[in-house]
Enzyme design. Structure first.
Site, mmCIF file in Angstrom:
data_model
loop_
_atom_site.group_PDB
_atom_site.id
_atom_site.type_symbol
_atom_site.label_atom_id
_atom_site.label_comp_id
_atom_site.label_asym_id
_atom_site.label_seq_id
_atom_site.Cartn_x
_atom_site.Cartn_y
_atom_site.Cartn_z
ATOM 1 N N CYS A 73 -3.834 1.503 0.409
ATOM 2 C CA CYS A 73 -2.966 0.778 -0.514
ATOM 3 C C CYS A 73 -1.605 1.462 -0.521
ATOM 4 C CB CYS A 73 -3.587 0.824 -1.914
ATOM 5 S SG CYS A 73 -2.570 0.050 -3.182
ATOM 6 N N CYS A 183 2.289 -3.981 2.440
ATOM 7 C CA CYS A 183 1.213 -4.077 1.452
ATOM 8 C C CYS A 183 -0.009 -4.530 2.227
ATOM 9 C CB CYS A 183 1.573 -5.100 0.378
ATOM 10 S SG CYS A 183 0.199 -5.574 -0.698
#
Ligand code: DGL
Length: 261
Positions: A73, A183
């Site tokens: 992440c 992302c």
């Protein structure tokens, strides 16, 4: 030690795009994937929250017996990687937007980066651009709502398409010829992003380099191998809802268990 699983975590199921690369490079390893969907999206949360949550998750994963940790992440890395490294002795791979490889690919000198607000506002991102792309034009486009829409409504949904219209247009207008998917949720909609960019525009995600780095780290610690390629997926949110999303994204039925760090 090498019999223990490798833990991978994300706010949700974006990190599965990284997990795919990890499992294909290290098919003999066992993985424990944790989706913190109770707190999705991470992208708009305060840094202090992400630090505390990240440390809590990492400590609980270490206690659960992980032999290494992949922070799959970008947002959690930007906010919490240093705090997590300080709090645990686990070998850690933290990923960040692929700005470095983009620098070698651009011809127009304009790089587009799509990421969460928290990632783009972080000191870590500022440093990344300052160290590698200071001589170039970097269009850093925050995409609030996109990770959540991908997860709850799915790639191809009206809301995802609407948000992509909004967020990709500035990259096209600025003449970006490389797009960094900053992302881990965005590779799920890579085709929709590609359709909005000039044909052939490279879209960079970090699955492959992260897999190579994990392999190096495991080898250095004598931690390679010993597993059977098993995968456990756990979530802090309702497993039934997460299971539906896993099916939709992975195209495969995988049991999801509940786990609270
Ligand atoms: N998948 C995450 C990332 O790579 C964050 C998505 C979110 O929860 O906002 O940044």
């Amino acid at each position: 030690m090498s019999l223990q699983p490798i833990a991978v975590f994300d706010s949700g199921l974006g990190g599965l795009t990284v997990l795919r690369a990890l499992r294909s490079r290290l098919p003999q390893e066992d993985f424990f994937y944790f989706a913190d969907t109770r707190f999705l999206p991470y992208g708009d949360r305060p840094e202090i929250f992400l630090k505390e949550r990240g440390v809590l998750i990492a400590e609980a994963l270490a206690q659960r017996g992980a032999k290494a940790l992949v922070i799959a992440c970008n947002t959690a890395t930007a906010a919490a990687a240093e705090a997590i490294r300080a709090a645990t002795a686990l070998p850690i791979v933290a990923l960040e937007p692929g700005v470095k490889p983009a620098v070698g690919l651009t011809k127009t000198g304009v790089i587009g980066v799509l990421a969460t607000t928290r990632t783009l506002q972080s000191e870590r991102f500022e440093r990344l651009v300052g160290n590698h792309a200071a001589h170039l034009k970097v269009i850093a486009q925050a995409c609030p709502g996109l990770a959540e829409a991908i997860e709850t409504q799915g790639p191809g949904s009206v809301e995802v398409e609407r948000l992509l219209d909004l967020f990709v247009a500035p990259l096209v207008a600025a003449g970006a010829d490389v797009v960094v998917l900053g992302c881990t949720h965005y590779p799920w909609v890579a085709e929709s992003i590609a359709r909005r960019m000039p044909a052939g525009t490279p879209l960079l995600d970090t699955g492959e380099p992260v897999a190579r780095q994990l392999e190096r780290l495991l080898a250095a610690g004598n931690l390679l191998g010993g597993g059977v390629g098993s995968l456990t997926i756990a979530s802090s949110g309702a497993p039934a809802a997460v299971s539906v999303t896993v099916d939709r994204l992975f195209g495969q039925k995988i049991h999801v268990e509940h786990w609270e760090p």
